[in-house]
Scaffold this motif. Structure first.
Motif, PDB file in Angstrom:
ATOM      1  N   ALA A  91     -41.653 -16.116 -52.952  1.00  0.00           N
ATOM      2  CA  ALA A  91     -40.200 -16.237 -53.628  1.00  0.00           C
ATOM      3  C   ALA A  91     -40.466 -15.617 -55.168  1.00  0.00           C
ATOM      4  CB  ALA A  91     -39.534 -17.349 -53.889  1.00  0.00           C
ATOM      5  N   ARG A  92     -39.566 -14.470 -55.475  1.00  0.00           N
ATOM      6  CA  ARG A  92     -39.364 -13.710 -56.803  1.00  0.00           C
ATOM      7  C   ARG A  92     -38.063 -14.002 -57.377  1.00  0.00           C
ATOM      8  NH1 ARG A  92     -39.723  -7.368 -56.630  1.00  0.00           N
ATOM      9  NH2 ARG A  92     -39.748  -6.944 -58.991  1.00  0.00           N
ATOM     10  N   LEU A  93     -37.860 -14.236 -58.546  1.00  0.00           N
ATOM     11  CA  LEU A  93     -36.518 -14.222 -59.251  1.00  0.00           C
ATOM     12  C   LEU A  93     -36.365 -12.922 -59.709  1.00  0.00           C
ATOM     13  CD1 LEU A  93     -34.441 -16.060 -60.192  1.00  0.00           C
ATOM     14  CD2 LEU A  93     -35.655 -16.379 -62.361  1.00  0.00           C
ATOM     15  N   ILE A  94     -35.198 -12.469 -59.360  1.00  0.00           N
ATOM     16  CA  ILE A  94     -34.539 -11.194 -59.772  1.00  0.00           C
ATOM     17  C   ILE A  94     -33.639 -11.145 -60.896  1.00  0.00           C
ATOM     18  CG2 ILE A  94     -33.587  -9.036 -58.868  1.00  0.00           C
ATOM     19  CD1 ILE A  94     -36.200  -9.894 -57.701  1.00  0.00           C
ATOM     20  N   GLY A  95     -32.545 -11.995 -60.753  1.00  0.00           N
ATOM     21  CA  GLY A  95     -31.576 -12.110 -61.725  1.00  0.00           C
ATOM     22  C   GLY A  95     -30.762 -13.518 -61.714  1.00  0.00           C
ATOM     23  N   VAL A  96     -29.983 -13.565 -62.665  1.00  0.00           N
ATOM     24  CA  VAL A  96     -28.983 -14.859 -62.697  1.00  0.00           C
ATOM     25  C   VAL A  96     -27.687 -14.423 -62.549  1.00  0.00           C
ATOM     26  CG1 VAL A  96     -30.921 -16.233 -63.590  1.00  0.00           C
ATOM     27  CG2 VAL A  96     -29.155 -15.258 -65.158  1.00  0.00           C
ATOM     28  N   ASN A  97     -26.674 -15.434 -62.343  1.00  0.00           N
ATOM     29  CA  ASN A  97     -25.044 -15.303 -62.423  1.00  0.00           C
ATOM     30  C   ASN A  97     -25.026 -14.031 -61.415  1.00  0.00           C
ATOM     31  OD1 ASN A  97     -24.911 -16.927 -64.667  1.00  0.00           O
ATOM     32  ND2 ASN A  97     -25.527 -15.357 -66.165  1.00  0.00           N
ATOM     33  N   VAL A  98     -25.454 -14.079 -60.276  1.00  0.00           N
ATOM     34  CA  VAL A  98     -25.372 -13.095 -59.257  1.00  0.00           C
ATOM     35  C   VAL A  98     -24.661 -13.902 -58.301  1.00  0.00           C
ATOM     36  CG1 VAL A  98     -26.245 -11.651 -57.767  1.00  0.00           C
ATOM     37  CG2 VAL A  98     -27.173 -11.640 -60.021  1.00  0.00           C
ATOM     38  N   LEU A  99     -23.319 -13.373 -57.714  1.00  0.00           N
ATOM     39  CA  LEU A  99     -22.608 -13.811 -56.375  1.00  0.00           C
ATOM     40  C   LEU A  99     -22.810 -13.167 -55.217  1.00  0.00           C
ATOM     41  CD1 LEU A  99     -19.178 -14.538 -57.895  1.00  0.00           C
ATOM     42  CD2 LEU A  99     -21.235 -15.969 -57.985  1.00  0.00           C
ATOM     43  N   GLY A 100     -23.548 -11.733 -55.368  1.00  0.00           N
ATOM     44  CA  GLY A 100     -23.609 -10.926 -53.816  1.00  0.00           C
ATOM     45  C   GLY A 100     -24.768  -9.939 -54.197  1.00  0.00           C
ATOM     46  N   ALA A 101     -25.505  -9.736 -53.153  1.00  0.00           N
ATOM     47  CA  ALA A 101     -26.378  -8.556 -53.405  1.00  0.00           C
ATOM     48  C   ALA A 101     -26.395  -7.727 -52.149  1.00  0.00           C
ATOM     49  CB  ALA A 101     -27.839  -9.049 -53.460  1.00  0.00           C
ATOM     50  N   ASP A 102     -26.409  -6.474 -52.265  1.00  0.00           N
ATOM     51  CA  ASP A 102     -26.601  -5.446 -51.189  1.00  0.00           C
ATOM     52  C   ASP A 102     -27.456  -4.383 -51.398  1.00  0.00           C
ATOM     53  OD1 ASP A 102     -23.696  -5.776 -50.068  1.00  0.00           O
ATOM     54  OD2 ASP A 102     -23.177  -5.379 -51.955  1.00  0.00           O
ATOM     55  N   TRP A 103     -28.779  -4.416 -50.523  1.00  0.00           N
ATOM     56  CA  TRP A 103     -30.001  -3.732 -50.459  1.00  0.00           C
ATOM     57  C   TRP A 103     -29.552  -2.201 -50.212  1.00  0.00           C
ATOM     58  CZ3 TRP A 103     -34.609  -5.439 -50.606  1.00  0.00           C
ATOM     59  CH2 TRP A 103     -34.784  -7.091 -50.652  1.00  0.00           C
ATOM     60  N   HIS A 104     -30.364  -1.285 -51.119  1.00  0.00           N
ATOM     61  CA  HIS A 104     -30.370   0.045 -50.841  1.00  0.00           C
ATOM     62  C   HIS A 104     -31.036   0.417 -49.578  1.00  0.00           C
ATOM     63  CE1 HIS A 104     -31.583   4.242 -51.828  1.00  0.00           C
ATOM     64  NE2 HIS A 104     -30.507   4.330 -52.609  1.00  0.00           N
ATOM     65  N   PRO A 105     -30.795   1.543 -49.049  1.00  0.00           N
ATOM     66  CA  PRO A 105     -31.347   1.956 -47.718  1.00  0.00           C
ATOM     67  C   PRO A 105     -33.101   2.020 -47.981  1.00  0.00           C
ATOM     68  CG  PRO A 105     -29.470   3.412 -48.040  1.00  0.00           C
ATOM     69  CD  PRO A 105     -29.600   2.487 -49.337  1.00  0.00           C
ATOM     70  N   THR A 106     -33.525   2.301 -49.129  1.00  0.00           N
ATOM     71  CA  THR A 106     -34.967   2.449 -49.316  1.00  0.00           C
ATOM     72  C   THR A 106     -35.408   1.071 -49.718  1.00  0.00           C
ATOM     73  OG1 THR A 106     -34.642   3.304 -51.381  1.00  0.00           O
ATOM     74  CG2 THR A 106     -34.684   4.895 -49.827  1.00  0.00           C
ATOM     75  N   GLU A 107     -34.658   0.187 -49.780  1.00  0.00           N
ATOM     76  CA  GLU A 107     -34.989  -1.413 -50.266  1.00  0.00           C
ATOM     77  C   GLU A 107     -35.779  -1.472 -51.680  1.00  0.00           C
ATOM     78  OE1 GLU A 107     -37.129  -3.362 -47.272  1.00  0.00           O
ATOM     79  OE2 GLU A 107     -35.711  -2.369 -45.552  1.00  0.00           O
ATOM     80  N   ASP A 108     -35.671  -0.147 -52.166  1.00  0.00           N
ATOM     81  CA  ASP A 108     -36.259  -0.420 -53.719  1.00  0.00           C
ATOM     82  C   ASP A 108     -35.337  -0.682 -54.897  1.00  0.00           C
ATOM     83  OD1 ASP A 108     -34.951   1.936 -53.777  1.00  0.00           O
ATOM     84  OD2 ASP A 108     -36.282   3.119 -54.616  1.00  0.00           O
ATOM     85  N   ARG A 109     -34.042  -1.041 -54.535  1.00  0.00           N
ATOM     86  CA  ARG A 109     -32.914  -1.252 -55.356  1.00  0.00           C
ATOM     87  C   ARG A 109     -31.756  -2.096 -54.692  1.00  0.00           C
ATOM     88  NH1 ARG A 109     -31.162   4.761 -56.268  1.00  0.00           N
ATOM     89  NH2 ARG A 109     -32.485   4.934 -54.662  1.00  0.00           N
ATOM     90  N   LEU A 110     -31.135  -2.940 -55.487  1.00  0.00           N
ATOM     91  CA  LEU A 110     -29.909  -3.653 -55.107  1.00  0.00           C
ATOM     92  C   LEU A 110     -28.936  -3.174 -55.767  1.00  0.00           C
ATOM     93  CD1 LEU A 110     -31.671  -7.226 -55.149  1.00  0.00           C
ATOM     94  CD2 LEU A 110     -31.068  -6.057 -52.938  1.00  0.00           C
ATOM     95  N   ALA A 111     -27.661  -3.480 -55.253  1.00  0.00           N
ATOM     96  CA  ALA A 111     -26.202  -3.319 -55.901  1.00  0.00           C
ATOM     97  C   ALA A 111     -26.073  -4.981 -55.887  1.00  0.00           C
ATOM     98  CB  ALA A 111     -25.211  -2.366 -55.294  1.00  0.00           C
ATOM     99  N   VAL A 112     -25.600  -5.525 -57.360  1.00  0.00           N
ATOM    100  CA  VAL A 112     -25.254  -6.835 -57.175  1.00  0.00           C
ATOM    101  C   VAL A 112     -23.832  -6.820 -57.841  1.00  0.00           C
ATOM    102  CG1 VAL A 112     -27.512  -7.518 -57.255  1.00  0.00           C
ATOM    103  CG2 VAL A 112     -26.386  -7.146 -59.350  1.00  0.00           C
ATOM    104  N   THR A 113     -23.289  -8.061 -57.461  1.00  0.00           N
ATOM    105  CA  THR A 113     -22.072  -8.409 -58.206  1.00  0.00           C
ATOM    106  C   THR A 113     -22.354  -9.809 -59.269  1.00  0.00           C
ATOM    107  OG1 THR A 113     -20.541  -8.095 -56.262  1.00  0.00           O
ATOM    108  CG2 THR A 113     -19.709  -9.386 -57.955  1.00  0.00           C
TER     109      THR A 113
END
Length: 356
Positions: A91-113
């Motif tokens: 498990a790796r913590l990425i951020g807080v106050n996040v309601l949703g996450a969408d993976w980039h096709p290359t999996e090196d990025r996330l789009a988050v709300t």
């Protein structure tokens, strides 16, 4: 919270099921209901924790998840975004106050709300550098008010599909679907007004979401499909307005023409599978399920299941194999339904995830 239907509620549900029969979706098997009132859901076992949201990566090797809070640590931030391996390890913590996450096709990025109070913003996070960039909610941006959420990446890995889900005072743009080009910040839309919570369908040719009828009437409307090729949309359901709180927004999958939807059936949310036009629906769970998320290659999806008679934590994550037509726990963590999270003090958060 689980729904305990009154006599009035049972009558409403009967009307709802008749409507389904008239519009294509099939009724559950006659052996239903599985659950009596109060049998499904309810209080979890003491000192257990659950996960409200899970987002599998495109190749299925990792899962992004939202952890509501750290048990016993009231000062810890809420809505923690973590990434874990498919089996729940590392498990790796990425951020807080996040309601949703969408993976980039290359999996090196996330789009988050990101949510702060009642405000919503769209960010992207580089998972290697942990650098972030804010795409909505700033005064100089086209989508300048904090009312926008992410719906995911297009196949080109450059554009984001987002939606404005409300209309604030003096807001200069309408509610609806938009695209944001992360290479040059170009924002196009609305593609369809009063359209929200969309998910990509087969080959990213269309999206499925909720279409409202009136800007000032959030409960009105139904679920619809928007087609990118000709910029048209059509209804895929016609549930009665007084039954919309018994069904969740359908979820499409880029790898298949299936659409998944949670509908309340006799005291429990159950999952239904239908085609891309909203037709030929069939119930595929009997022990409960909601919030489906598509897995890699369209071979499976992830969903959550509430407790039955207090057997464990609430909202246990499951993996449904479409070929085998069976569901199994995502990882063996009962009576809890969470991975082994390390202390927050050992983690490094993403940088500048701070709306302004």
């Amino acid at each position: 919270m689980p729904r305990l239907l009154s006599t009035f509620g049972l009558a409403l549900l009967a009307t709802f099921l008749v409507a389904l029969a008239c519009t294509g979706p099939t009724e559950p098997p006659t052996k239903e209901p599985i659950f009596d009132s109060g049998e499904y859901g309810g209080d979890p076992l003491p000192n257990t924790e659950h996960i409200p949201e899970l987002f599998p990566s495109p190749n299925g090797d990792q899962v992004a998840l939202i952890r509501e809070r750290t048990p016993g640590e009231p000062s810890d931030p809420q809505n923690q975004l973590w990434i874990v391996d498919r089996n729940g390890e590392n498990a790796r913590l990425i951020g807080v106050n996040v309601l949703g996450a969408d993976w980039h096709p290359t999996e090196d990025r996330l789009a988050v709300t990101v949510a702060t109070g009642i405000d919503f913003y769209v960010y992207t996070i580089d998972l290697e550098t942990m650098e972030t960039r804010q795409w909505t909610g700033k005064n100089h941006q086209r989508l300048s008010f904090p009312v926008v959420s992410s719906s995911g990446w297009f196949e080109d890995g450059r554009r984001l599909l987002v939606f404005a889900h409300q209309k604030a005072y003096q807001q200069p743009f309408p509610r609806g679907l938009y695209t944001v080009d992360t290479s040059d910040s170009t924002t196009i839309g609305p593609l369809a007004e009063l359209f929200e919570a969309a998910s990509f369908g087969k080959d990213h040719k269309y999206v499925i979401g909720k279409k409202y009828l009136h800007d000032n009437s959030p409960p009105s409307g139904n679920f619809a499909r928007y087609n990118f090729a000709d910029s048209t949309w059509q209804w895929i359901t016609d549930f009665p307005e007084d039954s919309l709180d018994l069904v969740d927004t359908p979820v499409a999958c880029p790898e298949t023409n299936y659409i998944f939807q949670a509908r309340e059936v006799q005291n429990a949310k159950q999952l239904f599978l239908m085609d891309s036009r909203g037709e030929n629906a069939r119930q595929i769970t009997t022990l409960g399920g909601d919030i489906p998320r598509c897995g890699s290659n369209g071979s499976h999806f992830i969903f959550r299941r509430d407790v039955n008679r207090g057997q464990g934590a609430r909202y246990v994550p499951y993996r449904f194999d479409l070929e085998m037509n069976e569901a199994k726990p995502l990882w063996p963590a009962l009576p809890d339904s969470v991975p082994d999270f390390p202390p927050l003090s050992s983690q490094s958060l993403s940088k500048t995830l701070n709306p302004r």
